[in-house]
Motif scaffolding. Structure first.
Motif, mmCIF file in Angstrom:
data_model
loop_
_atom_site.group_PDB
_atom_site.id
_atom_site.type_symbol
_atom_site.label_atom_id
_atom_site.label_comp_id
_atom_site.label_asym_id
_atom_site.label_seq_id
_atom_site.Cartn_x
_atom_site.Cartn_y
_atom_site.Cartn_z
ATOM 1 N N PHE A 95 -9.103 -49.542 -26.332
ATOM 2 C CA PHE A 95 -8.940 -48.413 -25.401
ATOM 3 C C PHE A 95 -10.220 -48.142 -24.615
ATOM 4 O O PHE A 95 -10.180 -47.540 -23.530
ATOM 5 N N VAL A 98 -10.987 -49.804 -19.801
ATOM 6 C CA VAL A 98 -9.943 -49.174 -18.945
ATOM 7 C C VAL A 98 -8.695 -48.752 -19.725
ATOM 8 O O VAL A 98 -7.570 -49.086 -19.378
ATOM 9 N N GLY A 99 -8.944 -47.967 -20.749
ATOM 10 C CA GLY A 99 -7.845 -47.375 -21.507
ATOM 11 C C GLY A 99 -6.942 -48.405 -22.165
ATOM 12 O O GLY A 99 -5.762 -48.120 -22.416
ATOM 13 N N SER A 101 -5.556 -50.689 -20.925
ATOM 14 C CA SER A 101 -4.397 -50.929 -20.051
ATOM 15 C C SER A 101 -4.136 -52.429 -19.925
ATOM 16 O O SER A 101 -5.032 -53.259 -20.057
ATOM 17 N N GLY A 131 -3.145 -47.256 -22.357
ATOM 18 C CA GLY A 131 -2.519 -46.393 -21.347
ATOM 19 C C GLY A 131 -1.338 -47.058 -20.662
ATOM 20 O O GLY A 131 -0.809 -46.513 -19.695
ATOM 21 N N GLY A 132 -0.946 -48.244 -21.101
ATOM 22 C CA GLY A 132 0.236 -48.908 -20.547
ATOM 23 C C GLY A 132 -0.110 -49.880 -19.433
ATOM 24 O O GLY A 132 -1.234 -50.408 -19.362
ATOM 25 N N ALA A 133 0.845 -50.092 -18.553
ATOM 26 C CA ALA A 133 0.664 -51.064 -17.466
ATOM 27 C C ALA A 133 -0.564 -50.691 -16.635
ATOM 28 O O ALA A 133 -0.692 -49.535 -16.207
ATOM 29 N N ARG A 134 -1.479 -51.667 -16.406
ATOM 30 C CA ARG A 134 -2.684 -51.365 -15.617
ATOM 31 C C ARG A 134 -2.261 -51.114 -14.167
ATOM 32 O O ARG A 134 -1.796 -52.033 -13.480
ATOM 33 N N ILE A 135 -2.428 -49.876 -13.773
ATOM 34 C CA ILE A 135 -1.850 -49.420 -12.505
ATOM 35 C C ILE A 135 -2.380 -50.246 -11.326
ATOM 36 O O ILE A 135 -1.626 -50.597 -10.417
ATOM 37 N N GLN A 136 -3.658 -50.618 -11.382
ATOM 38 C CA GLN A 136 -4.260 -51.370 -10.263
ATOM 39 C C GLN A 136 -3.645 -52.765 -10.103
ATOM 40 O O GLN A 136 -3.782 -53.388 -9.062
ATOM 41 N N TYR A 145 4.325 -57.405 -19.416
ATOM 42 C CA TYR A 145 5.176 -56.781 -20.445
ATOM 43 C C TYR A 145 6.449 -57.587 -20.658
ATOM 44 O O TYR A 145 6.883 -57.798 -21.788
ATOM 45 N N PHE A 149 7.913 -58.945 -24.178
ATOM 46 C CA PHE A 149 9.230 -58.571 -24.739
ATOM 47 C C PHE A 149 10.056 -59.825 -25.041
ATOM 48 O O PHE A 149 10.746 -59.904 -26.060
ATOM 49 N N GLY A 171 4.745 -45.511 -21.634
ATOM 50 C CA GLY A 171 5.536 -46.234 -20.636
ATOM 51 C C GLY A 171 6.275 -47.398 -21.268
ATOM 52 O O GLY A 171 6.671 -47.363 -22.426
ATOM 53 N N ALA A 173 5.284 -49.954 -22.425
ATOM 54 C CA ALA A 173 4.597 -50.526 -23.584
ATOM 55 C C ALA A 173 5.320 -50.243 -24.886
ATOM 56 O O ALA A 173 5.225 -51.004 -25.847
ATOM 57 N N GLN A 210 1.349 -34.110 -25.872
ATOM 58 C CA GLN A 210 1.623 -35.506 -26.275
ATOM 59 C C GLN A 210 2.143 -35.549 -27.705
ATOM 60 O O GLN A 210 3.039 -36.315 -28.042
HETATM 61 C C1 HXC Z 1 -5.312 -48.248 -15.466
HETATM 62 C C2 HXC Z 1 -5.855 -46.649 -17.022
HETATM 63 C C3 HXC Z 1 -4.508 -46.536 -17.429
HETATM 64 C C4 HXC Z 1 -3.563 -47.376 -16.764
HETATM 65 C C5 HXC Z 1 -5.663 -45.187 -18.615
HETATM 66 N N1 HXC Z 1 -6.526 -45.773 -17.779
HETATM 67 N N2 HXC Z 1 -4.411 -45.629 -18.406
HETATM 68 N N3 HXC Z 1 -6.252 -47.483 -16.055
HETATM 69 N N4 HXC Z 1 -4.005 -48.223 -15.799
HETATM 70 N N5 HXC Z 1 -2.275 -47.346 -17.098
HETATM 71 C C6 HXC Z 1 -7.965 -45.583 -17.695
HETATM 72 C C7 HXC Z 1 -8.333 -44.218 -17.128
HETATM 73 O O1 HXC Z 1 -8.353 -44.258 -15.724
HETATM 74 C C8 HXC Z 1 -9.722 -44.036 -17.720
HETATM 75 O O2 HXC Z 1 -10.622 -44.807 -16.964
HETATM 76 C C9 HXC Z 1 -9.621 -44.685 -19.078
HETATM 77 O O3 HXC Z 1 -8.512 -45.572 -18.994
HETATM 78 C C10 HXC Z 1 -9.364 -43.699 -20.190
HETATM 79 O O4 HXC Z 1 -8.245 -42.912 -19.835
HETATM 80 P P1 HXC Z 1 -8.239 -41.310 -19.925
HETATM 81 O O5 HXC Z 1 -7.095 -40.831 -19.101
HETATM 82 O O6 HXC Z 1 -9.604 -40.785 -19.630
HETATM 83 O O7 HXC Z 1 -7.972 -41.094 -21.475
HETATM 84 P P2 HXC Z 1 -7.142 -39.937 -22.176
HETATM 85 O O8 HXC Z 1 -7.530 -38.604 -21.616
HETATM 86 O O9 HXC Z 1 -7.359 -40.145 -23.634
HETATM 87 O O10 HXC Z 1 -5.601 -40.172 -21.814
HETATM 88 C C11 HXC Z 1 -4.909 -41.330 -22.247
HETATM 89 C C12 HXC Z 1 -3.560 -41.467 -21.556
HETATM 90 C C13 HXC Z 1 -3.745 -41.340 -20.007
HETATM 91 C C14 HXC Z 1 -2.607 -40.378 -22.055
HETATM 92 C C15 HXC Z 1 -2.965 -42.816 -21.957
HETATM 93 O O11 HXC Z 1 -4.799 -42.212 -19.612
HETATM 94 C C16 HXC Z 1 -2.510 -41.701 -19.256
HETATM 95 O O12 HXC Z 1 -1.587 -40.881 -19.133
HETATM 96 N N6 HXC Z 1 -2.489 -42.893 -18.714
HETATM 97 C C17 HXC Z 1 -1.381 -43.358 -17.907
HETATM 98 C C18 HXC Z 1 -0.167 -43.631 -18.760
HETATM 99 C C19 HXC Z 1 0.922 -44.264 -17.958
HETATM 100 O O13 HXC Z 1 1.657 -43.534 -17.292
HETATM 101 N N7 HXC Z 1 0.925 -45.583 -17.928
HETATM 102 C C20 HXC Z 1 1.765 -46.370 -17.053
HETATM 103 C C21 HXC Z 1 3.132 -46.314 -17.606
HETATM 104 S S1 HXC Z 1 4.243 -47.263 -16.705
HETATM 105 P P3 HXC Z 1 -12.143 -44.373 -16.699
HETATM 106 O O14 HXC Z 1 -12.640 -45.412 -15.765
HETATM 107 O O15 HXC Z 1 -12.072 -42.996 -16.131
HETATM 108 O O16 HXC Z 1 -12.794 -44.399 -18.054
HETATM 109 C C22 HXC Z 1 4.365 -48.627 -17.614
HETATM 110 C C23 HXC Z 1 5.383 -49.562 -17.062
HETATM 111 C C24 HXC Z 1 5.568 -50.751 -17.945
HETATM 112 O O17 HXC Z 1 3.741 -48.823 -18.561
HETATM 113 C C25 HXC Z 1 6.961 -51.214 -17.764
HETATM 114 C C26 HXC Z 1 7.288 -52.354 -18.619
HETATM 115 C C27 HXC Z 1 8.778 -52.456 -18.784
#
Ligand code: HXC
Length: 514
Positions: A95, A98-99, A101, A131-136, A145, A149, A171, A173, A210
């Protein structure tokens, strides 16, 4: 550069790559009460057994400033090692990078170790903290993913797959753990949800934490997504080691044998089950009175507690137990307990573990809630799983076996190999009270003293059916046994079933009532 310099350069690169997201991010991780990914692996595996691969893998994303970021190990540590001296494959998301991701290369590391685990026929352990799929990385993350699967599904039933949720698992994940065999959660640390609190707030306008949404307790008690609940990461690792000591390494092996031990004297099987069929008792005490060292490793202990499932040993051999729990809802079958039992049977069947079923239930739970939740479809899963299972199946009827419950709980008719009943067993279409009220309705209502007539008819029905001998006279039960003979009969049944060969008709696969 001579060899010594090159080795020093390697060490320098290793140290940098192993740094994860740096000191600040590691500090944040520790302040949340979590271990780092590397410490988790070291705590779980045998000392010095971990060998890491793909340490130098780098992401190849360019958008949203990613071209300027170097991500150590790309947020996941992968490798092989041993647990209890036996080989395993493992990945642990970091974690602090970049979380944790998941981007294209991160997913590639995971799928590579998954392929390795399947090829080498060894268990795969995945520690999820991400944090799941790396948004970038957009669709590249989603593709990653999908690849995971697909592999989870191919490996299902071939090698044990263990998911450990030690942080967010958000997400899409969540679907990798959902496809694996065993999900471990830790109180206050694990968070699993499809859409997080922020999305829920923006879409539905609802505030939720959460923890409330998908904390460890939610999945251990309400959804049934988790199989094992621990209070700390260390306790969770002990649970994983225990599970691995009981199951085989792949679907072509048998579970490791242990030195046989008798049950502990404090569990006296004659004293646990009250003769009165209405009185509750804890069926886990019966299991403990049967298994080696009274050591029963329960699965999904906190969910659908009207059914009990788990592993124990009999004369050193691993056995999967399925039991009704008279302590909770009189042990009835309902939607959740049906799912719990059916899936466990399939696990045991896939991995060559004999199934012992302990029966004491009034049947399926009546009512509009259950009917509308699909008790027909869910209940059918038990019938399907028992019928399809070809491992040795041994059933003991302790007390009540009424109606559909009698058929569903590993009856002879679903091809159990051995069906035994205690003298306290009652096998009937329904309980004597309900039965008498229906079939003697006219006699009771027309009698000068209806209540006395009702009592008499209940007695008549009880004497006729509330015993195991009618079923035994038809051969539906193989032996009526005294409770103290139970362990001996099960041990013998397992011993004489070693070469069991019960095929199924040739087909691609069946269509279970999912
Ligand atoms: C890129 C991410 C990231 C992500 C977290 N980070 N999730 N970067 N892609 N998905 C990065 C943050 O920008 C941050 O970077 C660092 O990781 C730590 O995250 P924080 O938010 O500071 O930590 P925390 O407060 O503990 O919160 C954790 C969290 C939150 C609850 C997981 O980060 C969050 O809600 N993330 C997004 C979750 C999400 O919606 N994921 C996508 C789902 S869609 P810096 O540089 O600031 O340290 C998906 C689709 C898959 O997964 C489909 C497959 C079928």
């Amino acid at each position: 550069m001579d060899l010594k310099d090159k080795i020093l350069e390697l060490q320098r690169r290793r140290e940098i790559a192993a740094k994860g997201g740096g000191d600040k991010a590691i500090e944040k991780q520790l302040s949340m009460g979590k271990l780092t990914a590397r410490d988790r692996i070291n705590a779980l595996l045998d000392p010095d057994s971990f060998h890491e691969y793909d340490l130098f893998v780098q992401h190849d994303a360019k958008d949203f400033g990613m071209d300027k970021k170097e991500l150590h190990g790309d947020g996941v540590i992968v490798g092989t090692g041993t647990i209890n001296g036996r080989p395993i494959s493992i990945f642990a998301q970091d974690f602090t990078v970049v979380g944790g991701s998941l981007g294209r290369m991160h997913a590639g590391k995971i799928t590579k170790i998954m392929d390795h685990a399947l090829k080498m026929r060894m268990p795969l352990i995945g520690i999820n903290d991400s944090g799941g799929a790396r948004i970038q990385e957009g669709v590249n993350s989603l593709a990653g993913y999908g690849e995971i699967f697909f592999r989870n599904t191919l490996a299902s039933g071939v090698i044990p797959q263990i998911s450990v949720i030690l942080g967010p698992c958000a997400g899409g994940a969540v679907y990798s753990p959902a496809l694996t065999d065993w999900v471990f959660v830790v109180d206050k640390i694990s968070k699993m949800f499809i859409t997080g609190p922020e999305v829920i707030k923006s879409v539905l306008g609802e505030e939720i934490s959460q923890e409330e949404l998908g904390g460890a307790r939610v999945h251990a008690e309400i959804t049934g997504n988790a199989h094992f609940f621990a209070h700390s990461e260390q306790e969770c690792f002990e649970q994983i080691k225990k599970l691995l000591s009981l199951i085989p390494w792949n679907n072509e092996e048998k579970a490791p044998r242990a030195v046989p031990k008798p049950p502990k004297a404090e569990y006296d099987i004659e004293k646990i089950v009250p003769v009165d069929p209405k009185e509750p008792y804890d069926v886990r005490d019966v299991i403990k009175a049967i298994v080696d060292d009274s050591d029963f490793f329960e699965v999904q202990e906190l969910w659908a507690a009207n059914a009990v499932i788990g592993f124990g040993r009999i004369n050193g051999e691993t056995v999967g137990f399925v039991a009704n729990q008279p302590l909770v809802l009189a042990g009835v079958l309902d939607v959740d307990s049906s799912d719990k039992i059916a899936r466990f049977i399939r696990y045991c069947d896939a991995f060559n573990i004999p199934i012992v079923t302990l029966v004491d239930l009034p049947g399926y739970l009546p009512g509009i809630d259950q009917e509308h939740m699909g008790v027909i479809r869910h209940g059918a899963k038990i019938l399907y799983s028992y019928s399809e299972a070809t491992v040795p199946k041994i059933t003991i009827i302790l007390r009540k076996a009424y109606g559909g419950g009698y058929i569903a709980m590993g009856s002879r008719h679903l091809r159990s190999d051995f069906v035994f009943a205690w003298p306290t067993a009652e096998i009937a279409v329904m309980g004597p009270e309900g039965a008498a009220n229906i079939i003697f309705k006219k006699e009771i209502s027309e009698a000068p003293d209806p209540e006395a007539m009702r009592r008499e008819k209940v007695k008549e029905y009880t004497e006729k059916f509330a015993n195991p001998f009618v079923a035994a006279s038809k051969g539906y039960i193989d032996s009526v046994i005294a409770p103290f003979e139970t362990r001996k009969y099960i041990a013998h049944a397992i011993e004489v079933s070693v070469n069991k060969d019960a095929g199924l008709p040739r087909k691609k696969h069946g269509i279970p009532p999912f």
